[in-house]
Each structure stands twice: as C-alpha cells, then as structure tokens.
Design an enzyme around this catalytic site. Structure first.
Site, mmCIF file in Angstrom:
data_model
loop_
_atom_site.group_PDB
_atom_site.id
_atom_site.type_symbol
_atom_site.label_atom_id
_atom_site.label_comp_id
_atom_site.label_asym_id
_atom_site.label_seq_id
_atom_site.Cartn_x
_atom_site.Cartn_y
_atom_site.Cartn_z
ATOM 1 N N VAL A 192 29.324 -30.397 13.156
ATOM 2 C CA VAL A 192 28.925 -28.998 13.010
ATOM 3 C C VAL A 192 30.062 -28.070 13.437
ATOM 4 C CG1 VAL A 192 26.468 -29.531 13.347
ATOM 5 C CG2 VAL A 192 27.879 -28.989 15.347
ATOM 6 N N HIS A 215 24.349 -31.497 8.917
ATOM 7 C CA HIS A 215 23.714 -31.150 10.194
ATOM 8 C C HIS A 215 23.943 -29.684 10.574
ATOM 9 C CE1 HIS A 215 23.459 -35.625 11.729
ATOM 10 N NE2 HIS A 215 22.575 -35.347 10.793
#
Ligand code: OAD
Length: 269
Positions: free
Chosen positions: A124, A140
């Site tokens: 991320v 994600h």
C-alpha cells in the site's frame, strides 16, 4: 506437478557482499525470454530494502506489542480508532521518507521488455509507482489515500481540529486509510484485473510475499493452473515454494537486477 518441466528449486544463501552475482537457471531465462505476457505479484518483502518493515517481521519500537492483524481490522478501528490511525500515520510517514529500491527499479524496467506486463501488488506504499511502474494493480489499497469510514468517499483535505483520527468534512465520520483490512471485501475491479492477469500470463513472478494472505495467495495457483511458468523470489521459503517451477532464494533488490542483467545478456546472445 505444475507445467511440463517439473519442479526446479534453486535454494542458497545469498550474500550481497561476498556473492554479488547469482546464477539464474538457463531454463528460466529461455522461458522468460520467450514470454509474451508476464505478471508479477509483489508483497511487503519488495519494500523491505527501502526500510519499510514487512508485516510478519517482528514489529519494533512503539508498535512491538501489537500484531498487524490486531491493528488492520474494522473491529480494531471500532475499538480504538486513535491507535489504528496513529499506527497508519507512523507507517505513512515512514513510507513518505522511503525511496524505491533496486527491486522496484528493476520491475519498472521489466515492464518495457514484454508485450504484455502486469504488476499486482499487495503493498500500500506506492513505491512501485514512485519507481515509475505503470498501471499498478493495488489489491490492498494505498496508504497515502484517506477515506471516510462512514461514506467510503476519498477525502483529500480536512481541517486539523486536533481530532485523532480527524473527521470527515462532509459528514463528521471518522477518517481512515484507504486500505483493505482483514475481514473486509477486496476491491472488485482490482481483483478482477489481478485474476485476469494471473490466468492469462505465460510467466508469473511471486516476489517478497509470505503467500499466507488470501485471496492474493490464490493468484499463484491460478497462474500455475493456467500453465504459466511460476518463479518465486524470497530469501525465506514459503508455503508456495515447493510448487514454484523456480525458487530464487535471495533479496529482491539483489536477485531482480541480476535477473534483468542475465535476461538482457541472454536476449543479446
Ligand atoms: P509478509 O510480511 O507476510 O511477508 C513478507 C515476505 O517478504 C516474507 O516471506 C519474507 O521472507 C519476504 N522478504 C523479506 N525481505 C525480503 C527481501 N529483501 N526480498 C524479498 N523478499 C523478502 O508480507 P505480505 O506477504 O505482503 O495485508 O503480506 C500480505 C498481506 O498481509 C499484506 O498486504 C497485509 C498483511 O497483513 C493487509 O494489510 C490487508
């Protein structure tokens, strides 16, 4: 047994200082050089050499007493929103100060060598994009984005009234990072793209992931089932290692530049 060739595992300790080059198996290079469509799945290990701690390494300092599973859930946020916000704020600052490493750069270079190339990441941190990888499929989410926990809308600015977490300027709901937490649904378009990229490639890399978090960990098996050659790059064995056609044991920031060098030499020969 995946593919026609059977299992080839390359295991060995990889020391950057004493052993600056590793032998990439010729069979791997032949298959990679012939590939039209390459898909890469990355995990936290790819950012480790940028100083971003992986999830399953022991946490250090302030956060040593918490496991990420205790912090990355909607229940944790409900129970203690301040703690969860502060943990992500710490990671966000860490990421802002980090730089893409040799693994990110090698993958950004790799995208130009194949007809079709897809990069799927569980990370991320946005470091692939900062290394100039294009069209990264983030399954994600991204820690640099913030959303309203009530409405789900992306919020790019808010007034600092001292609240932790800050409040949504539109509805007053608590703000949270735009990442996928355990027990939350996966983002649908990204998962669809990731599945298509994994089932339609002829070469699949799994790099720096422990392969224990699903559905990301299922992408390897989908690629295998679809007939792709599958390569794992990780200094440690994972539950998937035994199924990969090739397992290159080493740090991504060392192995990937070596692989790129060997591939270019192979193509030129
Ligand atoms: P993990 O922390 O589970 O695994 C990191 C992997 O990287 C391990 O297998 C390490 O051996 C490997 N590794 C460490 N250093 C490396 C290096 N220099 N080069 C290559 N590999 C290295 O991270 P993920 O597999 O990404 O999800 O975890 C998957 C998901 O679980 C994360 O996206 C996150 C986490 O909880 C959510 O937050 C939803």
């Amino acid at each position: 047994m995946p593919g026609e060739m059977g299992l080839i595992v390359v295991v060995g300790s990889f020391k950057r200082r004493n052993n600056p080059s590793m032998t990439i198996p010729a069979e791997l290079l032949q298959r990679l050089a012939a590939a039209k469509s390459v898909t890469v799945l990355t995990g936290a290990g790819v950012s480790a050499e940028s100083g971003v701690p992986t999830f399953r390494d022991a946490q250090t300092g302030l956060w040593a007493e918490f496991s990420p599973e205790e912090l990355a859930t909607p229940r944790a946020f409900q129970r203690n929103p301040r703690l969860v916000w502060e943990w992500y704020d710490w990671r966000r600052k860490l990421v802002a100060g980090a730089k893409p490493n040799a693994a990110h750069l090698a993958l950004a270079e790799m995208q130009n060598l194949f007809l079709r190339f897809h990069l799927i990441t569980q990370n991320v941190d946005g470091l692939h994009q900062r290394a100039r990888s294009r069209n990264v499929i983030e399954i994600h989410g991204n820690i640099t984005r913030t959303k309203c926990s009530e409405e789900g809308t992306i919020v790019s600015a808010w007034k600092d009234a001292g609240d932790v977490p800050p409040k949504c300027p539109a509805c007053g709901g608590l703000l949270r990072p735009d990442v996928v937490w355990f027990e939350e649904p996966m983002p649908e378009p990204e998962m669809r793209q990731a599945m298509t990229a994994s089932t339609r490639c002829d070469f699949f890399f799994s790099i720096g992931t422990s392969t224990v978090v699903y559905p990301a960990a299922a992408l390897h098996s989908e690629a295998l089932r679809s007939g792709a050659t599958v390569v794992e790059i990780n200094p440690q064995p994972t539950p998937f290692t035994g199924q990969a056609h090739f397992a290159l044991a080493g740090a991504a920031g060392v192995v990937l530049p070596e692989l790129m060098k060997a591939l270019k030499a192979f193509r030129a020969s």
